[in-house]
Design a protein around this motif. Structure first.
Motif, mmCIF file in Angstrom:
data_model
loop_
_atom_site.group_PDB
_atom_site.id
_atom_site.type_symbol
_atom_site.label_atom_id
_atom_site.label_comp_id
_atom_site.label_asym_id
_atom_site.label_seq_id
_atom_site.Cartn_x
_atom_site.Cartn_y
_atom_site.Cartn_z
ATOM 1 N N GLY A 16 53.025 13.159 20.032
ATOM 2 C CA GLY A 16 51.658 13.379 20.481
ATOM 3 C C GLY A 16 51.565 13.333 21.992
ATOM 4 N N TRP A 17 50.339 13.373 22.464
ATOM 5 C CA TRP A 17 50.118 13.391 23.904
ATOM 6 C C TRP A 17 50.564 12.117 24.615
ATOM 7 N N PRO A 18 50.413 10.933 24.036
ATOM 8 C CA PRO A 18 50.917 9.746 24.750
ATOM 9 C C PRO A 18 52.419 9.814 25.021
ATOM 10 N N ARG A 19 53.175 10.273 24.041
ATOM 11 C CA ARG A 19 54.624 10.383 24.235
ATOM 12 C C ARG A 19 54.953 11.452 25.270
ATOM 13 N N ALA A 20 54.249 12.569 25.227
ATOM 14 C CA ALA A 20 54.499 13.646 26.181
ATOM 15 C C ALA A 20 54.158 13.217 27.602
ATOM 16 N N LEU A 21 53.015 12.551 27.764
ATOM 17 C CA LEU A 21 52.620 12.094 29.101
ATOM 18 C C LEU A 21 53.551 11.018 29.630
#
Length: 143
Positions: free
Chosen positions: A68-73
């Motif tokens: 998800g976005w937390p991992r990507a960021l």
């Protein structure tokens, strides 16, 4: 009588923070390897930024962090931090070497403006392109 099935074991919580350990370990080893290569070769080796982005995304995935976005960021931010740390260490390695100091002793004595100027002068266009694309690569692969 129906046979009794054994209860399923409770989910393990020991791997809950494994991704953080792997991310820190990967970032530290990438910083040391990239800075050592750059100082030994006399070139900035900007292509290593792409490997840093790949490694950050891979370590988070390997550590079991949910996609998800937390991992990507987090992968993109880690890539950017590794890039800044390497630029700082390479600049302090060159300047500190002229004063007889190792990079880790010279690094705290260098100001951000000075490191920025030295990095702009030392990086080629290809290095700058790789430095700019690396967090984007980590962001894409981290999802």
């Amino acid at each position: 009588m129906t046979p009794v099935k054994p209860a399923a074991p409770p989910p393990s919580r020991s791997g809950r923070w494994l991704w953080l350990f792997l991310l820190l370990l990967g970032a530290a080893t990438m910083t040391v390897a990239w800075a050592s290569l750059a100082l030994a070769s006399g070139r900035q080796s900007g292509w290593m930024a792409l490997l840093a982005g790949l490694q950050a995304a891979w370590m988070l995935r390997l550590g079991g962090m949910r996609p998800g976005w937390p991992r990507a960021l987090l992968a993109a931010a880690t890539t950017a931090l590794v890039t800044v740390a390497v630029q700082w260490l390479v600049a302090s390695g060159h300047i500190g070497g002229q004063m007889g100091m190792p990079p880790w002793e010279a690094a705290p004595r260098m100001g951000a403006g000075y490191v920025w100027t030295l990095s702009k002068l030392a990086n080629s266009r290809l290095d700058l392109l790789c430095l700019a694309l690396a967090p984007l690569l980590a962001l894409r692969l981290g999802r």
